[in-house]
Scaffold this active site. Sequence first.
Site: not given
Length: 273
Positions: A138, A26-28
């Site tokens: 990020g 989900e971060g990507h």
Amino acid sequence: MQAHSDRMRRQGKTIAFVPTMGFLHEGHLSLLETGKAHGDHLVLSIFVNPTQFAAGEDFASYPKSFEKDAQAAENQGVDVLFAPEATGLYEPGYETYVSLESLPNHLCGIFRPAHFRGVATVVAKLFNIVKPHVAIFGEKDFQQLAVIRRMARDMNFDIKIMGAPIVREPDGLAMSSRNTYLKPEQRPAALSLYKSLVLARQMVAAGETGAAAIIEAARNLIAGFSDTAIDYVAICDPDTLDDMDSLDRPALMALAVRVGTCRLIDNMMLVRP
Ligand code: PAF
């Protein structure tokens, strides 16, 4: 890739670029969302870069899920998935590296001495290949973002570098491809990073201004969980990454903890009320 990017640029497109090592989470996906919002041609790269791993680190075992990643990229509206081979990026005789003087001599760079040279080198190469207008990284890898911002500025890359906020699991664990190494019974220990950051925020909200007291409380909290080994807990200037003694201005709290064989990092800004 270069010819394609030239074509897109001639068509007046704004190229947004998200470099990754794959095993997308989900971060990507949030980086891709940011990319979509800031460009009209979205490029994702997947490349496990050998030069940022030291001997004995997890280069060979780094998790991979290319088919799943390709599907996620398509669902996310990625226009180009660029996945070069290591031999294409580093051909025989390769001998040029980008290294920074000061930022890598802090935090993770102390424990991974060649890491940021590898990161800066591959990101510079990818910038020259993908030719983006904007690139998104990020904030979980805060030091990496600082290194890339500095490198882009120092090397006159005409690219806007953007940071995107950490994405956390519902229990607070910062998302990372390496979380896959965690055994279920190691989850409480893995959560000690986030818990120590929350504790630090609470201490600052309650009036604590001394970095040493906050670091000690965080270290004690983490040490209370079995299977944890602290690489560092630091409170530092978010621009220079130099240690700060007092929270007389906004500070970055950053930490790296090994839980079993899995090395986790996390960070949070601490700002006095
Ligand atoms: O953060 C990563 O995934 C990597 O360090 C990066 C920026 C793609 C360079 O290999």
